[in-house]
Design a protein around this motif. Structure first.
Motif, PDB file in Angstrom:
ATOM      1  N   PRO A  38      -1.362   6.379   2.806  1.00  0.00           N
ATOM      2  CA  PRO A  38      -0.157   5.547   2.743  1.00  0.00           C
ATOM      3  C   PRO A  38       0.085   4.887   4.100  1.00  0.00           C
ATOM      4  O   PRO A  38      -0.375   5.378   5.126  1.00  0.00           O
ATOM      5  CB  PRO A  38       0.946   6.558   2.416  1.00  0.00           C
ATOM      6  CG  PRO A  38       0.425   7.869   2.903  1.00  0.00           C
ATOM      7  CD  PRO A  38      -1.075   7.796   2.758  1.00  0.00           C
ATOM      8  N   ASN A  43       6.353   3.008   5.809  1.00  0.00           N
ATOM      9  CA  ASN A  43       7.265   3.945   5.153  1.00  0.00           C
ATOM     10  C   ASN A  43       8.390   4.373   6.097  1.00  0.00           C
ATOM     11  O   ASN A  43       9.554   4.460   5.695  1.00  0.00           O
ATOM     12  CB  ASN A  43       6.510   5.173   4.647  1.00  0.00           C
ATOM     13  CG  ASN A  43       5.581   4.850   3.497  1.00  0.00           C
ATOM     14  OD1 ASN A  43       5.642   3.777   2.895  1.00  0.00           O
ATOM     15  ND2 ASN A  43       4.690   5.774   3.195  1.00  0.00           N
ATOM     16  N   ASP A  46      10.723   1.375   6.623  1.00  0.00           N
ATOM     17  CA  ASP A  46      11.532   1.148   5.426  1.00  0.00           C
ATOM     18  C   ASP A  46      12.638   2.194   5.285  1.00  0.00           C
ATOM     19  O   ASP A  46      13.781   1.867   4.964  1.00  0.00           O
ATOM     20  CB  ASP A  46      10.663   1.150   4.166  1.00  0.00           C
ATOM     21  CG  ASP A  46       9.752  -0.064   4.065  1.00  0.00           C
ATOM     22  OD1 ASP A  46       9.930  -1.027   4.845  1.00  0.00           O
ATOM     23  OD2 ASP A  46       8.844  -0.037   3.206  1.00  0.00           O
TER      24      ASP A  46
END
Length: 134
Positions: A38, A43, A46
């Motif tokens: 990922p 991430n 965000d």
């Protein structure tokens, strides 16, 4: 909760505020997973952005900045503490034996940061208005 406290302090003092989020890949990654990792930085950005947007109703003030850094959270925060007026961070509350085994970012920062540290607990056990049970 820690971000909200930091925002209130910055506003009261007329200070700038830099939110720092650290990210790193898990230590136990399979060699076969490399192609499907990922985007940890995205991430983290965000997740931080969502929290910041909630606090500021979507419009970040000019005295606020987000810094997304790769690395161990405690190390990143202690590095960022150099020259800072205060380090404000949350506590996940790993206590007792689990806290000793897992370590604690807030405990490391409180001991080693180069500025004063405010640890904000998400779920305080009592309010300041309640008498102590001592």
């Amino acid at each position: 909760m820690a971000l909200e406290h930091a925002v209130r302090l910055a506003q009261a003092l007329g200070a700038s505020l830099e939110a720092v989020i650290a990210w790193s890949y898990p230590i136990a990654l399979s060699a076969y997973a490399v192609g499907s990792l990922p985007d940890m930085e995205k991430n983290a950005r965000d997740a931080a952005g969502a929290a910041i947007n909630r606090v500021f109703d979507g419009t970040w003030p000019d005295w606020f900045n987000l810094n997304v850094r790769e690395g161990n959270a405690a190390h990143v925060l202690m590095t960022e503490s150099v020259g800072a007026e205060m380090l404000v961070l949350g506590s996940r509350g790993h206590g007792g034996f689990a806290g000793l085994l897992l370590g604690s970012v807030s405990a490391e920062c409180a001991e080693h940061a180069q500025c004063p540290v405010l640890v904000v607990h998400e779920n305080p056990t009592r309010s300041f208005d309640e008498p102590s049970s001592k």
